[in-house]
Scaffold this motif. Sequence first.
Motif, mmCIF file in Angstrom:
data_model
loop_
_atom_site.group_PDB
_atom_site.id
_atom_site.type_symbol
_atom_site.label_atom_id
_atom_site.label_comp_id
_atom_site.label_asym_id
_atom_site.label_seq_id
_atom_site.Cartn_x
_atom_site.Cartn_y
_atom_site.Cartn_z
ATOM 1 N N MET A 1 -18.445 -5.015 24.809
ATOM 2 C CA MET A 1 -18.003 -4.779 26.183
ATOM 3 C C MET A 1 -18.896 -3.741 26.850
ATOM 4 O O MET A 1 -19.576 -2.962 26.189
ATOM 5 N N TYR A 2 -18.881 -3.754 28.166
ATOM 6 C CA TYR A 2 -19.661 -2.781 28.925
ATOM 7 C C TYR A 2 -18.969 -2.526 30.263
ATOM 8 O O TYR A 2 -18.099 -3.304 30.689
ATOM 9 N N LEU A 3 -19.347 -1.450 30.908
ATOM 10 C CA LEU A 3 -18.766 -1.090 32.197
ATOM 11 C C LEU A 3 -19.606 -1.686 33.320
ATOM 12 O O LEU A 3 -20.810 -1.464 33.380
ATOM 13 N N SER A 4 -18.967 -2.449 34.179
ATOM 14 C CA SER A 4 -19.707 -3.159 35.223
ATOM 15 C C SER A 4 -19.570 -2.551 36.607
ATOM 16 O O SER A 4 -20.368 -2.843 37.495
ATOM 17 N N ASP A 5 -18.561 -1.701 36.814
ATOM 18 C CA ASP A 5 -18.418 -1.062 38.129
ATOM 19 C C ASP A 5 -17.623 0.229 37.979
ATOM 20 O O ASP A 5 -16.797 0.362 37.068
ATOM 21 N N GLU B 1 -14.307 -1.010 36.274
ATOM 22 C CA GLU B 1 -14.262 -2.432 35.933
ATOM 23 C C GLU B 1 -15.126 -2.653 34.705
ATOM 24 O O GLU B 1 -16.272 -2.197 34.655
ATOM 25 N N SER B 2 -14.584 -3.323 33.710
ATOM 26 C CA SER B 2 -15.305 -3.588 32.460
ATOM 27 C C SER B 2 -15.426 -5.082 32.246
ATOM 28 O O SER B 2 -14.680 -5.882 32.833
ATOM 29 N N SER B 3 -16.372 -5.459 31.398
ATOM 30 C CA SER B 3 -16.608 -6.880 31.152
ATOM 31 C C SER B 3 -17.174 -7.078 29.755
ATOM 32 O O SER B 3 -17.776 -6.161 29.175
ATOM 33 N N ASP B 4 -16.970 -8.273 29.237
ATOM 34 C CA ASP B 4 -17.640 -8.665 27.997
ATOM 35 C C ASP B 4 -18.583 -9.835 28.256
ATOM 36 O O ASP B 4 -19.023 -10.526 27.340
ATOM 37 N N THR C 1 -13.429 -9.991 33.044
ATOM 38 C CA THR C 1 -13.481 -8.625 33.565
ATOM 39 C C THR C 1 -12.063 -8.074 33.646
ATOM 40 O O THR C 1 -11.092 -8.827 33.772
ATOM 41 N N TRP C 2 -11.934 -6.761 33.539
ATOM 42 C CA TRP C 2 -10.634 -6.108 33.664
ATOM 43 C C TRP C 2 -10.845 -4.727 34.270
ATOM 44 O O TRP C 2 -11.931 -4.148 34.172
ATOM 45 N N SER C 3 -9.801 -4.207 34.918
ATOM 46 C CA SER C 3 -9.918 -2.934 35.634
ATOM 47 C C SER C 3 -8.906 -1.921 35.105
ATOM 48 O O SER C 3 -7.762 -2.265 34.808
ATOM 49 N N VAL D 1 -10.949 5.267 28.355
ATOM 50 C CA VAL D 1 -10.115 5.040 27.170
ATOM 51 C C VAL D 1 -9.219 3.820 27.370
ATOM 52 O O VAL D 1 -9.077 2.989 26.461
ATOM 53 N N ASP D 2 -8.609 3.699 28.553
ATOM 54 C CA ASP D 2 -7.765 2.537 28.830
ATOM 55 C C ASP D 2 -8.573 1.244 28.721
ATOM 56 O O ASP D 2 -8.083 0.230 28.212
ATOM 57 N N SER D 3 -9.807 1.276 29.211
ATOM 58 C CA SER D 3 -10.645 0.089 29.188
ATOM 59 C C SER D 3 -10.888 -0.390 27.766
ATOM 60 O O SER D 3 -10.772 -1.585 27.462
ATOM 61 N N ILE D 4 -11.197 0.540 26.869
ATOM 62 C CA ILE D 4 -11.468 0.184 25.472
ATOM 63 C C ILE D 4 -10.185 -0.229 24.755
ATOM 64 O O ILE D 4 -10.151 -1.228 24.021
ATOM 65 N N ARG D 5 -9.110 0.510 24.968
ATOM 66 C CA ARG D 5 -7.838 0.166 24.318
ATOM 67 C C ARG D 5 -7.356 -1.222 24.740
ATOM 68 O O ARG D 5 -6.830 -1.979 23.926
ATOM 69 N N PHE D 6 -7.532 -1.543 26.020
ATOM 70 C CA PHE D 6 -7.110 -2.859 26.495
ATOM 71 C C PHE D 6 -7.907 -3.956 25.797
ATOM 72 O O PHE D 6 -7.339 -4.963 25.353
ATOM 73 N N TYR D 7 -9.210 -3.764 25.694
ATOM 74 C CA TYR D 7 -10.057 -4.785 25.053
ATOM 75 C C TYR D 7 -9.701 -4.928 23.573
ATOM 76 O O TYR D 7 -9.632 -6.048 23.047
ATOM 77 N N PHE D 8 -9.478 -3.816 22.915
ATOM 78 C CA PHE D 8 -9.088 -3.862 21.503
ATOM 79 C C PHE D 8 -7.752 -4.593 21.336
ATOM 80 O O PHE D 8 -7.556 -5.363 20.398
ATOM 81 N N MET D 9 -6.808 -4.323 22.242
ATOM 82 C CA MET D 9 -5.506 -4.965 22.178
ATOM 83 C C MET D 9 -5.649 -6.485 22.293
ATOM 84 O O MET D 9 -5.002 -7.249 21.566
ATOM 85 N N LYS D 10 -6.481 -6.931 23.219
ATOM 86 C CA LYS D 10 -6.660 -8.362 23.450
ATOM 87 C C LYS D 10 -7.390 -9.049 22.300
ATOM 88 O O LYS D 10 -7.284 -10.258 22.127
#
Length: 541
Positions: free
Chosen positions: A459-463, A484-487, A491-493, A510-519
């Motif tokens: 994942m990476y940060l896009s905005d 905004e993050s994306s893989d 994308t998710w915010s 932290v929320d961005s990474i935790r959300f991706y890990f959860m999914k």
Amino acid sequence: MVSQVKLYDTTLRDGTQGEGISLSVDDKLKIARKLDQLGVKYIEGGWPGSNPKDMNFFEEAKKLSLESAVVTAFGSTRKPGVTAENDPNLQKILESEVEAVAIFGKSWDFHVEKALQTSLDENISMIYDSVRFLKEKGMEVIFDAEHFFDGYKHNRDYALKALTAAEEAGADCLVLCDTNGGSLPSEIAGILDVVHACTTIPTGIHCHNDGELAVANTLEAVKAGAEHVQGTINGYGERCGNANLISIIPNLQLKMGIPCLNDEKISQLTETAVYVHELANQTPPDSQPFTGKSAFAHKGGMHVSAVLKHPETYEHIEPETIGNERRVLVSELSGQSNLMFKAEELGIPLDKTDPAVKDIMEKMKQMEHKGYQYEAAEASFELLIRNGLGENHDYFHLDHFKIIAEKEKEGAISTEALVKMDINGEKVMTAAEGNGPVNALDFALRKTIGEFYPLVHEMYLSDYKVRVLDEAEATASTVRVLIESSDGKETWSTIGVSGNLVEASWQALVDSIRFYFMKHSDRLQKLDAQPVHPGPGLQNH
């Protein structure tokens, strides 16, 4: 009232006169194809005699395989004292090899004498000669009576004389222009009645939006008998813009029962509006009627409750009709219906009798009061719900971080972040440099947890956006950070709020990474992913 209207789009010509609007030849060709797919009758490509870009467009437009649309040119009547046969602008129109042309002439005596600086009689001859000449060349001629409504109000007889000259010369349609955009709907209707009593060929309408009445004036003109409607996609145009076809089309077809597109085409309206915004490099306004992101968004709890039972309680049409969709927002104004709708949308089973629902609602409102805005950060909102239901997504914990910024006398600022984390009971510390404190913090965080969870490298940060919430506090203001993050696929915010920019950014990171890990929890420790460089969103922060 007419039974059908012909749509004439001037986005590629009049629309590009709007501030900040610039279209390349390739852009114009793409939009022309899109307008043809939508079902627009006329596509005005530009003024062949005004600039090389427009002439280039007409050359390339010959290669387009349009289904039904007619590409038209735009130009003025001949110059004073010059014959139509020898007028360079009219010759350029012929060189464009279009089938139809919109030729404009002055219908306001004030403009004739002050702007053209010629006689009233000569202007009438200019109109007649130009229309006659183009008709003799086999073209469909649409006469745009420039400043017609202002001209009519100042000198009714002369304005009508201009129309009569164009009709007698063989014009196919007389378009009445509210060029300054200052007319009222009641005026439009009355003047159209007089025009129809004096002319026999079809009439059209071309309105500008200086009084924010361009759409209303256009609809009033159609009610009064206008069969030809000119406007631009998204209302682009000089000063305050032109009549917005994106609003005109559904009002005509869905509200007034006057066809202007095939029934199956009107569902392309939202897609077309967004497409043109993107090519024009404009941010689509969320509040744009009909096609905006917020056009069918519901936030108030009572509204949401009613809409979920009967959408027509707070929606004037079905959003799907014009290709849009219903959205339910969550905020401090939300009721239980908002939460239940969003949970269902996110695939989270919620029982409204569960005491946790009330606790989640209370937590959400407390956070919104602090400045959180979950309607723009649905990933953080999903984490809020799941945490409220007792789910644990704390894959790592912060021990502490430190940021050091150093600037030498003539050098650039260098920034280094040191992060110490607790991961599975093990303390890990890593340092990283970055382009600004947030960028350095992002690098260090990924580097630290990447040893345990390689998934983070996918994942990476896009905005990255920052908004100051209480400007009066100056440098002590609370800030809201949206990331905004994306893989590369989705994308998710996420969001963070604090009186410290770095802290707000950390929360969102932290929320961005935790959300991706959860999914992707099933893949957390099964990867040997290669590091992905963070996107441009956090550079210089």
